[in-house]
Design an enzyme around this catalytic site. Structure first.
Site, PDB file in Angstrom:
ATOM      1  N   MET A  27      -6.693 -36.771  -2.801  1.00 57.42           N
ATOM      2  CA  MET A  27      -5.337 -36.557  -2.294  1.00 57.42           C
ATOM      3  C   MET A  27      -4.911 -37.729  -1.405  1.00 57.42           C
ATOM      4  O   MET A  27      -3.968 -37.589  -0.610  1.00 57.42           O
ATOM      5  CB  MET A  27      -5.258 -35.238  -1.530  1.00 57.42           C
ATOM      6  CG  MET A  27      -5.534 -34.042  -2.441  1.00 57.42           C
ATOM      7  SD  MET A  27      -4.685 -32.551  -1.916  1.00 57.42           S
ATOM      8  CE  MET A  27      -5.347 -32.358  -0.273  1.00 57.42           C
ATOM      9  N   GLY A  33     -15.650 -41.778   2.884  1.00 55.40           N
ATOM     10  CA  GLY A  33     -16.206 -40.684   2.073  1.00 55.40           C
ATOM     11  C   GLY A  33     -15.704 -40.784   0.638  1.00 55.40           C
ATOM     12  O   GLY A  33     -16.472 -40.698  -0.323  1.00 55.40           O
ATOM     13  N   HIS A  34     -14.389 -40.990   0.496  1.00 55.99           N
ATOM     14  CA  HIS A  34     -13.826 -41.174  -0.848  1.00 55.99           C
ATOM     15  C   HIS A  34     -14.444 -42.410  -1.513  1.00 55.99           C
ATOM     16  O   HIS A  34     -14.764 -42.400  -2.699  1.00 55.99           O
ATOM     17  CB  HIS A  34     -12.311 -41.396  -0.782  1.00 55.99           C
ATOM     18  CG  HIS A  34     -11.529 -40.254  -0.213  1.00 55.99           C
ATOM     19  ND1 HIS A  34     -10.920 -40.302   1.025  1.00 55.99           N
ATOM     20  CD2 HIS A  34     -11.225 -39.027  -0.706  1.00 55.99           C
ATOM     21  CE1 HIS A  34     -10.281 -39.180   1.262  1.00 55.99           C
ATOM     22  NE2 HIS A  34     -10.445 -38.371   0.226  1.00 55.99           N
ATOM     23  N   GLN A  58      -2.209 -26.392  -4.175  1.00 57.53           N
ATOM     24  CA  GLN A  58      -3.347 -25.914  -3.395  1.00 57.53           C
ATOM     25  C   GLN A  58      -3.019 -25.695  -1.917  1.00 57.53           C
ATOM     26  O   GLN A  58      -3.895 -25.383  -1.122  1.00 57.53           O
ATOM     27  CB  GLN A  58      -4.552 -26.836  -3.557  1.00 57.53           C
ATOM     28  CG  GLN A  58      -4.438 -28.199  -2.911  1.00 57.53           C
ATOM     29  CD  GLN A  58      -5.578 -29.108  -3.349  1.00 57.53           C
ATOM     30  OE1 GLN A  58      -5.676 -29.512  -4.497  1.00 57.53           O
ATOM     31  NE2 GLN A  58      -6.469 -29.426  -2.415  1.00 57.53           N
ATOM     32  N   LYS A 146     -19.024 -32.677   0.651  1.00 55.26           N
ATOM     33  CA  LYS A 146     -18.253 -32.271   1.835  1.00 55.26           C
ATOM     34  C   LYS A 146     -17.481 -30.973   1.575  1.00 55.26           C
ATOM     35  O   LYS A 146     -17.394 -30.115   2.434  1.00 55.26           O
ATOM     36  CB  LYS A 146     -17.304 -33.422   2.194  1.00 55.26           C
ATOM     37  CG  LYS A 146     -16.097 -33.088   2.994  1.00 55.26           C
ATOM     38  CD  LYS A 146     -16.463 -32.765   4.415  1.00 55.26           C
ATOM     39  CE  LYS A 146     -15.254 -32.578   5.307  1.00 55.26           C
ATOM     40  NZ  LYS A 146     -14.253 -31.680   4.802  1.00 55.26           N
ATOM     41  N   GLN A 150     -15.433 -26.038  -3.112  1.00 58.25           N
ATOM     42  CA  GLN A 150     -14.582 -26.665  -4.139  1.00 58.25           C
ATOM     43  C   GLN A 150     -15.448 -27.233  -5.272  1.00 58.25           C
ATOM     44  O   GLN A 150     -15.138 -27.085  -6.453  1.00 58.25           O
ATOM     45  CB  GLN A 150     -13.765 -27.776  -3.476  1.00 58.25           C
ATOM     46  CG  GLN A 150     -13.071 -28.696  -4.439  1.00 58.25           C
ATOM     47  CD  GLN A 150     -12.125 -29.625  -3.705  1.00 58.25           C
ATOM     48  OE1 GLN A 150     -11.094 -29.198  -3.202  1.00 58.25           O
ATOM     49  NE2 GLN A 150     -12.464 -30.895  -3.618  1.00 58.25           N
ATOM     50  N   LEU A 181     -16.503 -37.219   7.586  1.00 64.03           N
ATOM     51  CA  LEU A 181     -15.214 -37.885   7.393  1.00 64.03           C
ATOM     52  C   LEU A 181     -14.274 -36.955   6.638  1.00 64.03           C
ATOM     53  O   LEU A 181     -14.689 -36.281   5.691  1.00 64.03           O
ATOM     54  CB  LEU A 181     -15.377 -39.184   6.593  1.00 64.03           C
ATOM     55  CG  LEU A 181     -16.248 -40.290   7.176  1.00 64.03           C
ATOM     56  CD1 LEU A 181     -16.022 -41.591   6.401  1.00 64.03           C
ATOM     57  CD2 LEU A 181     -15.975 -40.516   8.634  1.00 64.03           C
TER      58      LEU A 181
HETATM   59  P1  AMP Z   1      -9.614 -35.032  -0.854  1.00 63.49           P
HETATM   60  O1  AMP Z   1      -8.821 -36.279  -0.903  1.00 63.49           O
HETATM   61  O2  AMP Z   1      -9.836 -34.502   0.522  1.00 63.49           O
HETATM   62  O3  AMP Z   1      -9.131 -33.996  -1.838  1.00 63.49           O
HETATM   63  O4  AMP Z   1     -11.079 -35.426  -1.348  1.00 63.49           O
HETATM   64  C1  AMP Z   1     -11.292 -36.054  -2.579  1.00 63.49           C
HETATM   65  C2  AMP Z   1     -12.761 -36.079  -2.882  1.00 63.49           C
HETATM   66  O5  AMP Z   1     -13.460 -36.797  -1.846  1.00 63.49           O
HETATM   67  C3  AMP Z   1     -13.382 -34.669  -2.933  1.00 63.49           C
HETATM   68  O6  AMP Z   1     -14.315 -34.612  -3.987  1.00 63.49           O
HETATM   69  C4  AMP Z   1     -14.054 -34.567  -1.589  1.00 63.49           C
HETATM   70  O7  AMP Z   1     -15.132 -33.663  -1.560  1.00 63.49           O
HETATM   71  C5  AMP Z   1     -14.526 -35.994  -1.373  1.00 63.49           C
HETATM   72  N1  AMP Z   1     -14.785 -36.238   0.051  1.00 63.49           N
HETATM   73  C6  AMP Z   1     -13.946 -35.986   1.084  1.00 63.49           C
HETATM   74  N2  AMP Z   1     -14.546 -36.282   2.258  1.00 63.49           N
HETATM   75  C7  AMP Z   1     -15.796 -36.724   1.968  1.00 63.49           C
HETATM   76  C8  AMP Z   1     -16.908 -37.165   2.752  1.00 63.49           C
HETATM   77  N3  AMP Z   1     -16.867 -37.205   4.077  1.00 63.49           N
HETATM   78  N4  AMP Z   1     -18.042 -37.527   2.104  1.00 63.49           N
HETATM   79  C9  AMP Z   1     -18.104 -37.478   0.731  1.00 63.49           C
HETATM   80  N5  AMP Z   1     -17.087 -37.075  -0.058  1.00 63.49           N
HETATM   81  C10 AMP Z   1     -15.955 -36.695   0.548  1.00 63.49           C
END
Ligand code: AMP
Length: 276
Positions: A27, A33-34, A58, A146, A150, A181
């Site tokens: 997103m 992390g991403h 969502q 993380k 999900q 993160l």
């Molecule tokens: P989001 O943009 O929050 O929807 O996250 C996109 C992807 O990045 C999802 O698969 C999350 O689980 C992963 N993600 C978010 N934060 C972290 C993190 N700190 N470490 C590893 N993966 C992460």
């Protein structure tokens, strides 16, 4: 890096990508992390696709959809530098054209914990990931540990609906003080930010107490003692990693999961119990 901003552009690009193709749905408001997901995909795949799409489905009414952090130019630069081949950034009406009414129900696995707090959340997640998988047709789908529930929901959906992608789960990237993160960390003020790492410490205390033979109630008390008083704890529990059913004791392939508010910000975290 090529940008696909419409479904037609995306179709044309995805058709010619060399395989295997790795896909990272996000997103946006990207952090390390991403980028850990991108790095893993880069190592394992010939072509890498990332999407940036803040998925309205969502978010429930009254949640943070409008103020969710957005930094498209920053994201674009980070993804290009990390070696992404195609950035897919569809507009809302490409993903949800007028009259859109179909959804994927995540079922029991998405009903508890985050699903109990946000009843339409996993339906929105499953629907958007299901649609993105159809559009991108990746060989590997990269998700972060993380967001453990999900990940369990998507893994189950991929199996139940026979998507042709292998799910790869990447360990959580943390700040030096233990805070996982998250794009939502940007909402924390200085006091909340200082208190937030105690969520991770409390999960460690919970896990260690269970490992030493404490009951869940005793382990919970020890965890609460470590948690900063500013935190409003929603849950701290241990669940089966595949089904998200609560467990009474620590065992392999389980998650310690936690969610707490620090001020107005709801933070999630988990520890994977891989082997005891
Ligand atoms: P989001 O943009 O929050 O929807 O996250 C996109 C992807 O990045 C999802 O698969 C999350 O689980 C992963 N993600 C978010 N934060 C972290 C993190 N700190 N470490 C590893 N993966 C992460």
């Amino acid at each position: 890096m090529q940008l696909a901003a419409t479904i037609a552009q995306a179709d044309a690009l995805f058709e010619i990508l060399p395989r295997p193709v790795g896909f990272i749905p996000t997103m946006g408001a990207l952090h390390d992390g991403h980028l850990a997901l991108v790095r893993r995909a880069r190592e394992e795949c010939v072509a890498v696709v990332a999407s940036v799409f803040v998925n309205p489905l969502q978010f429930a009414a009254g949640e943070d959809l409008e103020r969710y952090p957005r930094d498209f130019e920053g994201d674009r630069e980070k993804l290009a530098r990390a070696g992404v081949d195609v950035l897919f950034a569809p507009p809302n009406d490409a993903m949800y054209p007028p009259g859109f009414s179909t959804a994927i129900d995540a079922g029991a696995i998405g009903a508890g914990f985050e699903g109990a707090a946000r009843p339409t959340h996993f339906r929105g997640v499953a629907t958007v990931v299901g649609k993105l998988l159809h559009l991108v047709k990746p060989d590997r789908l990269y998700l972060g540990q993380k967001d453990a529930q999900q990940t369990a929901v998507v893994r189950r959906m991929v199996r139940d609906l026979a998507y042709d992608a292998r799910v790869v789960v990447v360990p959580t990237v943390r700040e030096a003080d233990g805070l996982a993160l998250s794009s939502r960390n940007a909402y924390l003020n200085l006091t909340e930010r200082a208190a937030a790492p105690s969520l991770h410490s409390s999960m460690l205390a919970f896990r260690d107490a269970l490992a030493q033979g404490a009951s869940k109630a005793q382990a919970y008390e020890r965890a609460k003692a470590v948690l900063d008083p500013l935190a409003h704890l929603h849950y701290l529990d241990i669940v089966d990693a595949q089904t998200f059913e609560p467990l009474e004791t620590l065992r392999d392939d389980a998650f310690v999961i936690a969610a707490a508010n620090f001020g107005a910000t709801r933070l999630l975290d988990n520890l994977w119990i891989e082997s005891l």
